[in-house]
Design a protein around this motif. Structure first.
Motif, short mmCIF file in Angstrom:
data_model
loop_
_atom_site.label_atom_id
_atom_site.label_comp_id
_atom_site.label_asym_id
_atom_site.label_seq_id
_atom_site.Cartn_x
_atom_site.Cartn_y
_atom_site.Cartn_z
N CYS A 34 0.84 -1.20 0.00
CA CYS A 34 0.00 0.00 0.00
C CYS A 34 0.87 1.25 0.00
CB CYS A 34 -0.92 -0.06 1.20
SG CYS A 34 -1.09 1.46 2.06
N GLN A 35 2.01 1.18 0.74
CA GLN A 35 2.89 2.34 0.74
C GLN A 35 3.43 2.62 -0.66
OE1 GLN A 35 5.67 1.41 3.98
NE2 GLN A 35 5.73 3.58 4.45
N ASP A 36 3.75 1.54 -1.38
CA ASP A 36 4.31 1.71 -2.72
C ASP A 36 3.26 1.96 -3.78
OD1 ASP A 36 7.03 -0.73 -2.39
OD2 ASP A 36 6.80 1.37 -1.77
N SER A 37 1.99 1.78 -3.45
CA SER A 37 0.95 1.86 -4.48
C SER A 37 0.79 3.27 -5.00
CB SER A 37 -0.38 1.36 -3.93
OG SER A 37 -0.87 2.27 -2.98
N MET A 38 1.19 4.25 -4.19
CA MET A 38 1.04 5.63 -4.64
C MET A 38 2.17 6.02 -5.58
SD MET A 38 -1.69 6.91 -3.37
CE MET A 38 -2.45 5.39 -3.79
N ASP A 39 3.19 5.19 -5.65
CA ASP A 39 4.36 5.53 -6.48
C ASP A 39 4.38 4.61 -7.69
OD1 ASP A 39 6.75 6.15 -7.57
OD2 ASP A 39 7.93 5.77 -5.76
N SER A 80 6.45 4.12 -9.99
CA SER A 80 7.70 3.42 -10.35
C SER A 80 7.93 2.22 -9.45
CB SER A 80 8.86 4.40 -10.24
OG SER A 80 8.90 4.91 -8.92
N ARG A 81 7.42 2.26 -8.19
CA ARG A 81 7.75 1.15 -7.29
C ARG A 81 6.67 0.09 -7.27
NH1 ARG A 81 10.26 4.40 -2.51
NH2 ARG A 81 8.91 3.16 -1.18
N PHE A 82 5.46 0.40 -7.75
CA PHE A 82 4.37 -0.55 -7.64
C PHE A 82 4.57 -1.80 -8.49
CE2 PHE A 82 0.36 -1.79 -6.11
CZ PHE A 82 -0.35 -2.37 -7.15
N PRO A 83 5.08 -1.70 -9.73
CA PRO A 83 5.13 -2.91 -10.58
C PRO A 83 5.88 -4.08 -9.97
CG PRO A 83 5.49 -0.99 -11.92
CD PRO A 83 5.45 -0.52 -10.50
N ARG A 84 6.87 -3.84 -9.09
CA ARG A 84 7.62 -4.98 -8.57
C ARG A 84 6.76 -5.85 -7.67
NH1 ARG A 84 11.53 -2.51 -3.82
NH2 ARG A 84 9.87 -1.45 -2.71
N ILE A 87 -7.96 -8.28 2.63
CA ILE A 87 -7.86 -8.90 1.31
C ILE A 87 -8.69 -8.12 0.29
CG2 ILE A 87 -8.43 -10.95 -0.02
CD1 ILE A 87 -7.86 -12.62 2.42
N VAL A 88 -9.94 -7.84 0.67
CA VAL A 88 -10.85 -7.15 -0.28
C VAL A 88 -10.31 -5.76 -0.63
CG1 VAL A 88 -13.12 -6.09 -0.43
CG2 VAL A 88 -12.90 -8.44 0.34
N SER A 89 -9.86 -5.01 0.39
CA SER A 89 -9.36 -3.65 0.14
C SER A 89 -8.13 -3.69 -0.75
CB SER A 89 -9.02 -2.95 1.45
OG SER A 89 -10.03 -3.13 2.39
N LEU A 90 -7.25 -4.65 -0.49
CA LEU A 90 -6.02 -4.72 -1.30
C LEU A 90 -6.34 -5.05 -2.75
CD1 LEU A 90 -3.02 -4.36 -1.05
CD2 LEU A 90 -2.79 -6.81 -0.78
N ARG A 91 -7.36 -5.92 -2.96
CA ARG A 91 -7.75 -6.25 -4.33
C ARG A 91 -8.24 -5.01 -5.06
NH1 ARG A 91 -6.96 -8.85 -8.92
NH2 ARG A 91 -8.86 -9.30 -10.08
N TYR A 92 -9.10 -4.22 -4.37
CA TYR A 92 -9.61 -2.99 -4.98
C TYR A 92 -8.46 -2.05 -5.30
CZ TYR A 92 -14.64 -3.56 -4.55
OH TYR A 92 -15.93 -3.97 -4.72
N LEU A 93 -7.53 -1.91 -4.36
CA LEU A 93 -6.40 -1.00 -4.56
C LEU A 93 -5.56 -1.46 -5.74
CD1 LEU A 93 -5.03 1.50 -3.36
CD2 LEU A 93 -3.55 -0.04 -2.10
N GLN A 94 -5.33 -2.76 -5.80
CA GLN A 94 -4.48 -3.29 -6.88
C GLN A 94 -5.10 -3.00 -8.25
OE1 GLN A 94 -4.88 -7.41 -7.35
NE2 GLN A 94 -3.17 -7.65 -8.76
N THR A 95 -6.40 -3.32 -8.38
CA THR A 95 -7.03 -3.11 -9.68
C THR A 95 -7.13 -1.62 -10.02
OG1 THR A 95 -9.12 -3.34 -8.53
CG2 THR A 95 -8.32 -5.24 -9.78
N ALA A 96 -7.36 -0.78 -9.03
CA ALA A 96 -7.45 0.66 -9.30
C ALA A 96 -6.10 1.19 -9.77
CB ALA A 96 -7.89 1.40 -8.02
N VAL A 97 -5.03 0.79 -9.10
CA VAL A 97 -3.71 1.29 -9.47
C VAL A 97 -3.31 0.77 -10.84
CG1 VAL A 97 -1.26 1.20 -8.88
CG2 VAL A 97 -2.94 1.64 -7.11
N GLU A 98 -3.60 -0.51 -11.08
CA GLU A 98 -3.25 -1.07 -12.39
C GLU A 98 -4.02 -0.36 -13.50
OE1 GLU A 98 -3.87 -5.24 -12.06
OE2 GLU A 98 -1.86 -5.60 -11.25
N GLY A 99 -5.28 -0.07 -13.24
CA GLY A 99 -6.08 0.66 -14.22
C GLY A 99 -5.52 2.05 -14.45
N ALA A 100 -5.11 2.71 -13.37
CA ALA A 100 -4.55 4.06 -13.52
C ALA A 100 -3.25 4.03 -14.29
CB ALA A 100 -4.33 4.67 -12.13
#
Lengths: 345, 362
Positions: free
Chosen positions: B82-87, B89-93, B280-293
């Motif tokens: 979650c910390q890296d999700s805002m960045d 460059s760091r999220f893809p890893r 789990i549910v929140s992380l899934r939402y965050l993951q798909t939102a960031v990937e979409g962005a």
């Protein structure tokens, strides 16, 4: 004669204020801990309140609780004063409060030390209270049908099992009282009649102890009755038998328990006392250093801080004077006599 | 809070990330709580291990220990994601690891549910284990001079005193064993010889109990021996006497104690499961939102988060097909040349049926 003069350059003052703020928060937590320790001790003393004759020992936990609560307030104010000390605008509003503040906080800090000393000094009082309480408990063991005493048997039994002790000084205390109620004695049998006739008061005395004196660590099933009679039991010698029943007396067991508890608590309270004293000393130095600055436009000059302006004895007299004047009306009488003397001459 | 300020997306996604960071640290605390529960339960079971015959019940605290440790690590990882999700460059890893993370977290939830179920289901096994252990303890009570059994007497005495119980089912269990050692029996006296001859095995049986069965709440001094003989004691009737000895059997007492312990941990474990599921549910939402962005050209645009790309059934079919593919490939590889054209046709057919997934609707 100034006590403990120290120089305080600006940076040192700032560091002193910051350290005081941190220390005062630690001391607040320590005060809460002292209060908790007092509550714990009070609870433990009340649990066994039925085998204590008086409640003199309760002064120790009561003092600890009062001191704990007071130190919460004292250290909170110390933190606030420390925060305001470096600000020349905010500091003056505390000036008038500081003298009574130091008097009250010194009083409670000394009281903390007194509580620790008392916990050692009151050992004798605790022992005599337990001696009387246990003697009564053993005497009223059989009175399970007398209102007000019907729980003595259960209390003494559970006490002996929990503290692994028997009797007051030792197990022989049970030989001297009738601990079997008359309701369960068959007065028509010869044995009972003999025993009752054998002593002046007509009590049914046995050389036996209740089951709660039995030691579970013994390798043989517990022998409760005919303890002094070697031939009553197979392979038994009362002079060498050690593990059958608990050897320790309950008074000694309880005193050891409470002294251990109070020693542990006393060690904690001593460290809280040192912390509290250091808070007060730092605050005093900060106050005097800031006061020396008064009226100066440049707040970064070096000032001197001290603990006491006059010597220790003179300061104490200065503080006690208003108290004595209020209580004894001492000075008012002296003022009244002065003019009369001069007139007579 | 999430400290990385680079490339923020919509305000909601940022709030989701911050909330999830807090939630995942809460879940780490819950993992520590579950671990300490496991430690406490294990210690309590080990304390009375001498009257238990087997250690099957230990599976409950063992699972709690394992799940506690694993969930602390898993949720710590969630907070890092979650910390890296805002960045950007760091999220893809983290992308590669996320599928595995979801699998592990789902497994942990299942294990926690299993623990709650097991703690009820194993009651029968616990009772059996205690029954045999206590029976042995009572039988070897007198053997205080036999190495390996010399502490049975003290163990049983302290157990009966602490749990206020007597015997296995009740106090009559003591009438059926010889609990007085021969070393303390005068084998020349008539009474002893009669008792020994009265039964086949030559045991000294009596209608008496050890002192640890005595109930302190009784108004009269404890009667331990000749319990079934009304004339042996004044003003005594054994059928109506209730307070003299402990009425409860030790097996009942211990089972009640352990069941109570495990039941009281039940609500705590259930709330930990709920918190884990919400992470789990929140992380899934965050993951798909960031990937979409990340897929969008303008990072300031809104992106949509979702739980599952297709419906539940289709996702399940897809997963099954993927797994079967992996299995099939492993089998087909040794025979490459003959089968490959057919395999290619089959794959083409598969691709045709699997229409490309619609892009996430904005």
């Amino acid at each position: 004669m100034v006590l403990m003069k120290m120089k305080f350059p600006f940076q040192k003052r700032v560091k002193l204020a910051q350290g005081l703020w941190l220390l005062s928060w630690c001391a607040t937590v320590a005060g809460a801990i002292t209060f908790t320790l007092g509550c714990i001790l009070k609870t433990e003393l009340r649990r066994r309140g039925e085998v204590m004759d008086n409640t003199d020992i309760h002064i120790v936990p009561n003092t600890l609780m009062i001191v704990g609560l007071a130190s919460l307030g004292i250290n909170y104010f110390a933190g606030k004063i420390g925060q305001d000390a470096l600000d020349a605008g905010k500091f003056p509003r505390w000036k008038s409060l500081l003298k009574p503040y130091f008097a009250i906080s010194s009083f409670f800090t000394v009281l903390m030390l007194l509580a620790v000393i008392m916990s050692y000094a009151m050992k004798g009082s605790l022992e005599s209270s337990l001696k009387v309480g246990l003697r009564n408990g053993i005497r009223f063991y059989k009175d399970t049908d007398t209102p007000g005493r019907c729980f003595q048997k259960q209390n003494i039994d559970r006490l002996q099992m929990e503290f692994q002790c028997c009797g007051n000084n030792d197990f022989r205390d049970w030989f001297e009282v009738q601990w079997i109620s008359n309701r369960y004695l068959d007065f028509s049998t010869k044995e009972v009649k003999d025993r009752i006739k054998s002593n002046v008061d007509g009590r049914y005395l046995v050389d036996g102890v209740p089951f709660s004196c039995c030691n579970p660590s013994s390798p043989r099933p517990c022998i409760q009755y005919h303890l002094m009679n070697n031939s009553a039991h197979y392979n038994y010698d009362y002079q060498t038998e050690e593990l059958n029943i608990f050897i320790r007396g309950c008074r000694e067991a309880l005193v050891n328990y409470y002294m251990g508890l109070m020693n542990t608590i006393g060690a904690g309270v001593l460290s809280v006392f040192l912390l509290q004293a250091s808070v007060l000393v730092s605050l005093r130095f900060l106050q005097t250093a800031m006061e020396a600055l008064a009226g100066n436009e440049n707040t970064e000059i070096e000032t001197e801080g001290y603990l006491l302006e006059k010597g220790l004895k003179e300061t104490i007299m200065e503080y006690l004077d208003p108290v004595l004047r209020f209580l004894l009306l001492k000075n008012q009488v002296q003022e009244g006599e002065g003019p009369d003397n001069t007139v007579n001459i | 809070m999430c400290i990385v300020p680079v490339h923020t997306e919509s305000a909601e996604a940022v709030r989701l990330a911050q909330g999830l960071w807090l939630l995942s640290w809460l879940a780490v605390m819950c993992g520590a709580f579950v671990f300490s529960l496991g430690v406490y339960l294990k210690i309590e079971l080990l304390r009375r291990a001498e009257v238990m015959e087997n250690t099957e019940i230990h599976v409950v605290p063992n699972i709690l220990l394992l799940v506690g440790l694993a969930s602390m690590g898993t949720n710590w990882m969630a907070s890092r994601v979650c910390q890296d999700s805002m960045d950007m460059s760091r999220f893809p890893r983290w992308k590669v690891l996320l599928l595995a993370w979801f699998a592990v977290a789902a497994l942990l939830c299942c294990l926690l549910v299993a623990v709650v179920v097991l703690s009820y289901a194993l009651q029968g096994r616990l009772e059996e284990s205690l029954k045999i252990g206590l029976r042995n303890g009572i039988r070897f009570y007198k053997d205080t001079d036999v190495p390996g059994r010399c502490f049975q007497k003290e163990t049983i005495d302290r157990l009966q005193i602490e749990f206020r119980c007597c015997g296995n089912n009740n106090y009559k269990d003591w009438f059926e064993v010889q609990w007085v050692s021969n070393r303390y029996l005068d084998l020349t006296s008539k009474d002893v010889k009669d008792r020994i001859r009265s039964n086949v095995d030559g045991r000294f049986l009596l209608d008496g109990v050890p002192f640890s069965c005595c109930n302190p709440a009784s108004p009269r001094p404890c009667l331990q021996y000749q319990l079934t003989d009304n004339h042996a004691h004044f003003n005594y009737e054994y059928q109506t006497e209730e307070l003299n000895l402990y009425a409860r059997g030790c097996r009942q007492a211990l089972t009640d104690y352990y069941m109570g312990l495990m039941n009281s941990t039940g609500p705590g474990v259930l709330s930990v499961i709920l918190i884990q599921i919400s992470v789990i549910v929140s992380l899934r939402y965050l993951q798909t939102a960031v990937e979409g962005a990340m897929a969008l050209e303008n990072p300031e645009d809104e992106s949509v988060g979702y739980l599952l790309e297709k419906g539940l059934k289709e996702t399940f079919e897809e997963l099954k097909a993927k797994v079967l593919d992996m299995v099939k490939l492993a089998q087909v590889d040794p025979t490459t040349s003959e089968v490959s054209p057919e395999a290619q046709e089959a794959e083409k057919g598969d691709n045709a049926t699997k229409t490309p997934s619609p892009p996430p609707a904005s």
